[in-house]
Design a protein around this motif. Structure first.
Motif, PDB file in Angstrom:
ATOM      1  N   LYS A 471      11.233  13.138   0.729  1.00 29.19           N
ATOM      2  CA  LYS A 471      12.282  12.400   0.058  1.00 29.19           C
ATOM      3  C   LYS A 471      13.672  12.871   0.493  1.00 29.19           C
ATOM      4  O   LYS A 471      14.578  12.990  -0.300  1.00 29.19           O
ATOM      5  CB  LYS A 471      12.125  12.538  -1.456  1.00 29.19           C
ATOM      6  CG  LYS A 471      10.953  11.774  -2.012  1.00 29.19           C
ATOM      7  CD  LYS A 471      10.789  12.010  -3.481  1.00 29.19           C
ATOM      8  CE  LYS A 471      11.983  11.505  -4.241  1.00 29.19           C
ATOM      9  NZ  LYS A 471      11.794  11.665  -5.698  1.00 29.19           N
ATOM     10  N   ASN A 579      20.907   7.186   1.412  1.00 31.88           N
ATOM     11  CA  ASN A 579      19.564   6.662   1.631  1.00 31.88           C
ATOM     12  C   ASN A 579      19.686   5.339   2.371  1.00 31.88           C
ATOM     13  O   ASN A 579      20.747   4.730   2.424  1.00 31.88           O
ATOM     14  CB  ASN A 579      18.838   6.459   0.299  1.00 31.88           C
ATOM     15  CG  ASN A 579      17.322   6.463   0.463  1.00 31.88           C
ATOM     16  OD1 ASN A 579      16.804   6.433   1.575  1.00 31.88           O
ATOM     17  ND2 ASN A 579      16.617   6.495  -0.648  1.00 31.88           N
ATOM     18  N   SER A 777      12.768   3.922  -2.690  1.00 30.21           N
ATOM     19  CA  SER A 777      12.631   5.076  -3.572  1.00 30.21           C
ATOM     20  C   SER A 777      11.271   5.109  -4.247  1.00 30.21           C
ATOM     21  O   SER A 777      10.722   6.168  -4.529  1.00 30.21           O
ATOM     22  CB  SER A 777      13.735   5.059  -4.640  1.00 30.21           C
ATOM     23  OG  SER A 777      14.997   5.230  -4.056  1.00 30.21           O
TER      24      SER A 777
END
Length: 820
Positions: A471, A579, A777
Motif C-alpha cells: 500500500k 496515489n 484503495s
C-alpha cells in the motif's frame, strides 16, 4: 549474634526515644510556626485532619500518609516583576526557583521534626508527581484547599490562592504530621480577589470566565503545553514523523528548542498571565489604586499584545477566543492528551474538558449505560452552557446511550471509530443521533494520530505472509504520507467550482512528492460522519510549497458541500497522499492527447502545468468539454498557457451554451471533433478523464478512429459514490454470502450492494476512498466465486490476471471468498 546484643540495638535501648511519646502528644503552634518561618517560609497555618473543609481531600491524604493528624500549610513569596514580564524565560526562572525554595523549606522542617521524634512527610510543591495515575489525579496533596482552610488566602476567579498580604505572587507547600498542634488556623473572613476581571482580559485562551467558570482543558492545553500531556503530544508528533522534513512541518525549530529547554531547565509555563496581572493583596494593590491606567499600560497590555503561539484543540472555545480577542497571535492546533483510560476517568473528567461555548443552545439529558468490563450508569445534563454529571439514571432522558465500556473508552481516545462501533452495535442509541453529535461538540478532540499508512495488508489464512501488493504509491515508489495540511486559500474557478489550496501548517515544502495526475485522499468528518474522499491534485508537482484540488459542489455531495460551505481558510485537514496511476509526466510518451469532461480537467491540468514549466518538447493536445461557458474551468490560465507554449493545442466545446456568449465549438466530444483536431490520432497516447458515460463514449470514438485500447488511459470522475454512513434503501433479497477470510467474518450481500457495502455493515476493515473504481484503495483478492464490476479502472492487467477485484464495485453472483 542475638539481636539484643547488636551494638546498634544496645545504644538505642539506652536512649529515650520518641517512639515512647504519648499518643496524644500536642506540638506547640508557636514553636512550629517559628520553625517553618526560620526555614524560609513567608507565612504558615495549621489544619487538623478532621476539618470538614478537607472532606473531599481526606482519603487521598491518608492514603499518602496514614498517620496524618495535622497539615502544615505555608507560602513562599515570588518576585512580582519577574512574573509580570513578557520575557517568559524570566518568569519561568522565578517559578522554578521559588518552587525549589518551597521544597527546601519542607525538607528542613521535616528533618527538624524527625530529630524531635515526630513523623512527618513533605509532598512535592509541584513536580514530580504520581504519573502512573495520569490522566487522573497525579498530585499527592491538593495544596490550594489546605491553604484556604489554613487561613493563607482565598481562591480568586482565576483559581489561584490570593494571600491577603502577598497577593497571588506565592507558591504553596504542605507538610503532613502525625501529631496534633496546639492551635489550628482558621480561614480568613473575606476574599482578597477584587473581581477586577484583569485575569479574564489577559488570558490568551479564555479559560477564565467573568462569571467564575473555568475551562480547565483550555488552560491545560496552552499554559502547560510542555508539561505532562503536552509533552506526550510532542512525543507522538516525533513518533508519527516519517522524516526530518516531516517533523519540521509539524514542529517548528523554536518549539523544538523550547522543549529541549524544558527538559534541561524545567518545563516552561506558556502564560500564567492571570497571576501576572492580578493587583490583589496589601503589598501589591497600592500602584493599582494610585493609577489603574498605568497598571493596564505597563502590566496587562504588554501581555495582551505579545506576539506568541497559542496552543489550542481544534473546535474548542479557546480556538474561537483567540480568533476573536487576539487575532495577532498565532494559533497552533495540538492534542491535549486528556484521554480517559476508564469510564470512571471519563465521568470524573467531563467537567474539566467541557466547552461551554460549544454547548450554546443545547439543553438535553443523557442517560449512559456502560456494559462489559466497567458496568456503570450515569446521567449527564447539559443545560444553559453548564454540565452536571450524576451517578445512576436521574430524570427523563432525551437520549439513551448504551455502550461497551472498552469500546467507548477507545472511541474517546481516538482508537476506535464511532461508525464501526454503531455498525457492530458496540454502541447503541435510543433517541435522536443529532444529540450525540451535539454532545461530542462539547468535548472537542484533537483527532486521531497522524499515522503513516501501513505498508502491506495483513497476512491471510491462506498465505501466512503479507500480500505482494503493497500500500505504497506504485508510481513514485514512496510510502504514502498521512498528516495535516492547512487550507491557505480558496479561489472561485467557475460556476459551483472552487480551487482549495493547502500548505504545510508550519510552512516550508510539502512532506511528500507526487506526479501529475495523481490524487490525494481527504480524511474528514462533515456533519460528524467520518468520511474519506479522493480528489485529483490539480497543481503542478513543481509547486513544492502547496497542493491544490479543484472541486465542483454537488447537490448531494457530502464532502463537496462541506468543502464549499464549511471549510474555512486556516482550517487543517488530514490528507493521505499520493496515489493513482493516471500519470503523465512526459516520460511515458513523446506526445499526448488529454481529454477531459467538466471537472475531469483537474488531473489533465496538473500535467499541462507541469509540462509547461518543464519546457517539455513534445506536443500536447488538450480537448475539453463543458456544459456551458460559465462551467469553463481554468479558462484564463489556459489561454495564457496556450499563448506562451506553441506546442500546447487547446480545443474546447460546449454541449449546451444556451444564451451565454460563446463563439467556439458546440456539441459533445465525439469522433468527428477528435479526428478534426488531433492529427495522427492512432499513434498518440491518450488520457481521458470525466464522468463514466462521457468516458465510455469517448473511448468508443477513439477505438473507432484506430487508437489501440492499450494506449487509452482512463480516470473515472464524478461517478456515483456509495457512502456507508448513509442508510440507503437496499433490497432484502440476498445475492450471496461473502466470507472475509482474514477477519473470519461471513456476511450476506444484498443484490444491489457491493462487497465493500457488506464489509462496512459487518465491521470488516477494507480500505476505501473514492468508491468509484478509480483509486484502487479497496483492491482485494477474490479467492473464490464470481463478481461483476461496473467500473474497474483502478485495476491493472496484472491485477486482473492475479484475481484482484475492487470491493467498492464488486457485486456478487452467489457465495464468494475474499482475502480481507
Amino acid at each position: 549474634m542475638n539481636l539484643e546484643d547488636h551494638p546498634t540495638v544496645r545504644r538505642v535501648r539506652l536512649k529515650t526515644v520518641s517512639a515512647n511519646r504519648p499518643a496524644d502528644e500536642v506540638v506547640d503552634a508557636g514553636w512550629l510556626s517559628q520553625l517553618v518561618l526560620e526555614a524560609g517560609a513567608d507565612d504558615v497555618g495549621f489544619v487538623e485532619i478532621g476539618r470538614p473543609a478537607l472532606d473531599d481531600q481526606r482519603e487521598d491524604i491518608l492514603k499518602a500518609f496514614p498517620h496524618t493528624k495535622t497539615l502544615v500549610s505555608y507560602v513562599v513569596r515570588m518576585n512580582r516583576e519577574a512574573v509580570r514580564t513578557p520575557a517568559r524565560s524570566v518568569s519561568n526562572l522565578e517559578f522554578h526557583h521559588s518552587g525549589e525554595e518551597v521544597n527546601h523549606v519542607a525538607r528542613e522542617v521535616v528533618q527538624a521534626l524527625e530529630d524531635r521524634g515526630i513523623r512527618a512527610m513533605n509532598p512535592a510543591m509541584g513536580f514530580p508527581m504520581e504519573m502512573q495515575n495520569f490522566p487522573n489525579k497525579i498530585w499527592v496533596v491538593s495544596h490550594k484547599p489546605v491553604a484556604v482552610a489554613a487561613g493563607l488566602g482565598m481562591i480568586g476567579i482565576h483559581r489561584n490562592v490570593i494571600h491577603e498580604k502577598f497577593g497571588n505572587f506565592i507558591l504553596l507547600g504542605t507538610i503532613l504530621l502525625d501529631v496534633k498542634v496546639s492551635e489550628s488556623s482558621q480561614p480568613i473572613n473575606y476574599n482578597p480577589c477584587l473581581e477586577c476581571k484583569l485575569c479574564v482580559a489577559a488570558c490568551p485562551v479564555g479559560a477564565i470566565s467573568p462569571d467564575g467558570n473555568f475551562n480547565f482543558a483550555s488552560c491545560f492545553t496552552h499554559n502547560y503545553r510542555e508539561f505532562v500531556g503536552g509533552f506526550t503530544d510532542w512525543v507522538e508528533q516525533v513518533a508519527d514523523s516519517s522524516s526530518a522534513a516531516d517533523y519540521r512541518s509539524r514542529v517548528s525549530d523554536s518549539e523544538s528548542a523550547s522543549m529541549w529547554q524544558s527538559l534541561s531547565y524545567g518545563a516552561n509555563y506558556k502564560a500564567a498571565y492571570c497571576l501576572a496581572v492580578c493587583p490583589a493583596g496589601e503589598d501589591v494593590i497600592a500602584p493599582f489604586l494610585a493609577n489603574r491606567k498605568a497598571h493596564l499600560d505597563q502590566v496587562v497590555r504588554p501581555l495582551q499584545e505579545r506576539e506568541e503561539t497559542v496552543y489550542v484543540t481544534r473546535n474548542s472555545d479557546a480556538e474561537d477566543h483567540v480568533a476573536k480577542r487576539f487575532p495577532h497571535k498565532k494559533v497552533k492546533y495540538v492534542g491535549h492528551s486528556l484521554r480517559p483510560n476508564s469510564i470512571e476517568a471519563f465521568l470524573q473528567g467531563m467537567p474539566n474538558v467541557f466547552q461551554p461555548g460549544k454547548a450554546a443552545g443545547l439543553n438535553a439529558t443523557y442517560h449512559f449505560t456502560f456494559t462489559g468490563r466497567e458496568q456503570r450508569q450515569a446521567t449527564v445534563v447539559i443545560q444553559g452552557q453548564k454540565i452536571r454529571v450524576e451517578e445512576g439514571h436521574v430524570g427523563r432522558p432525551d437520549i439513551r446511550v448504551t455502550a461497551d465500556s472498552q469500546t467507548w473508552v477507545g472511541f474517546l481516545r481516538n482508537e476506535r471509530s464511532m461508525v464501526w462501533a454503531l455498525v457492530r452495535r458496540k454502541i447503541r442509541l435510543n433517541g435522536p443521533p443529532r444529540l450525540l453529535l451535539a454532545f461530542g461538540k462539547c468535548f472537542p478532540s484533537p483527532g486521531g494520530r497522524q499515522e503513516r499508512v501501513e505498508l502491506e495488508p495483513r497476512p491471510s489464512r491462506l498465505r501466512g505472509e503479507s500480500a505482494p501488493f503493497v500500500k505504497n504509491d506504485p508510481v513514485t515508489g514512496e510510502t504514502r504520507w498521512r498528516g495535516k495540511l492547512t487550507l491557505s486559500e480558496v479561489v472561485d474557478e467557475a460556476h459551483e467550482v472552487k480551487t482549495f489550496r493547502f500548505t504545510p501548517p508550519a510552512g516550508g515544502e510539502l512532506p511528500f512528492n507526487y506526479l501529475p495526475g495523481q490524487f490525494v485522499t481527504l480524511h474528514v468528518a462533515p456533519g460528524g460522519v467520518p468520511t474519506k474522499r479522493s480528489y485529483t491534485i490539480a497543481s503542478s508537482p513543481t509547486w513544492r510549497d502547496r497542493i491544490e484540488i479543484t472541486v465542483k459542489r454537488e447537490g448531494q455531495g457530502l464532502v463537496s458541500r462541506w468543502l464549499h460551505g464549511e471549510l474555512a481558510v486556516g482550517d487543517e485537514v488530514e490528507v493521505e497522499a499520493p496515489n493513482g496511476n493516471f500519470v503523465f509526466s512526459g516520460q511515458e510518451a513523446d506526445r499526448v492527447v488529454l481529454i477531459g469532461g467538466g471537472v475531469g480537467i483537474t488531473p489533465l491540468m496538473s500535467a499541462v502545468r507541469y509540462l509547461a514549466e518543464k519546457r517539455w518538447p513534445g506536443e500536447v493536445h488538450l480537448v475539453l468539454g463543458f456544459r456551458s461557458p460559465r462551467d469553463f474551468i481554468f479558462r484564463d490560465e489556459l489561454a495564457a498557457l496556450q499563448a506562451s507554449h506553441p506546442k500546447l493545442a487547446v480545443t474546447v466545446t460546449m454541449s449546451d451554451p444556451r444564451d451565454e456568449p460563446w463563439s467556439g465549438r458546440v456539441g459533445r466530444i465525439d469522433a468527428t471533433l477528435l479526428a478534426s483536431t488531433v492529427p495522427d490520432l492512432p499513434a498518440q497516447r491518450v488520457h481521458v478523464c470525466g464522468p463514466l458515460p462521457m468516458m465510455d463514449a469517448v473511448t468508443a470514438a477513439l477505438i473507432s478512429l484506430g487508437v489501440p485500447p492499450a494506449q487509452i488511459k482512463r480516470e473515472a470522475f464524478g461517478t456515483v459514490k456509495r457512502d456507508p454512513s448513509l442508510k440507503d434503501a437496499r433490497a432484502t433479497e440476498v445475492a450471496g454470502r461473502a466470507s472475509f477470510l482474514v477477519s473470519g467474518v461471513t456476511a450476506p450481500v444484498p443484490v444491489d450492494a457491493t462487497i465493500l457495502d457488506a464489509a462496512d455493515t459487518a465491521g470488516v476493515s477494507i480500505d476505501s476512498a473514492c468508491r468509484s473504481g478509480t483509486c484502487a484503495s479497496c483492491r482485494v483478492k477474490l479467492v473464490s466465486g464470481r463478481v461483476t464490476m461496473a467500473a474497474e479502472d483502478g485495476l491493472t492487467d496484472q491485477d486482473r490476471a492475479d484475481g484482484y477485484i475492487l470491493a467498492c464495485q464488486a457485486k456478487v453472483h452467489g457465495d464468494v471468498e475474499v482475502d480481507a
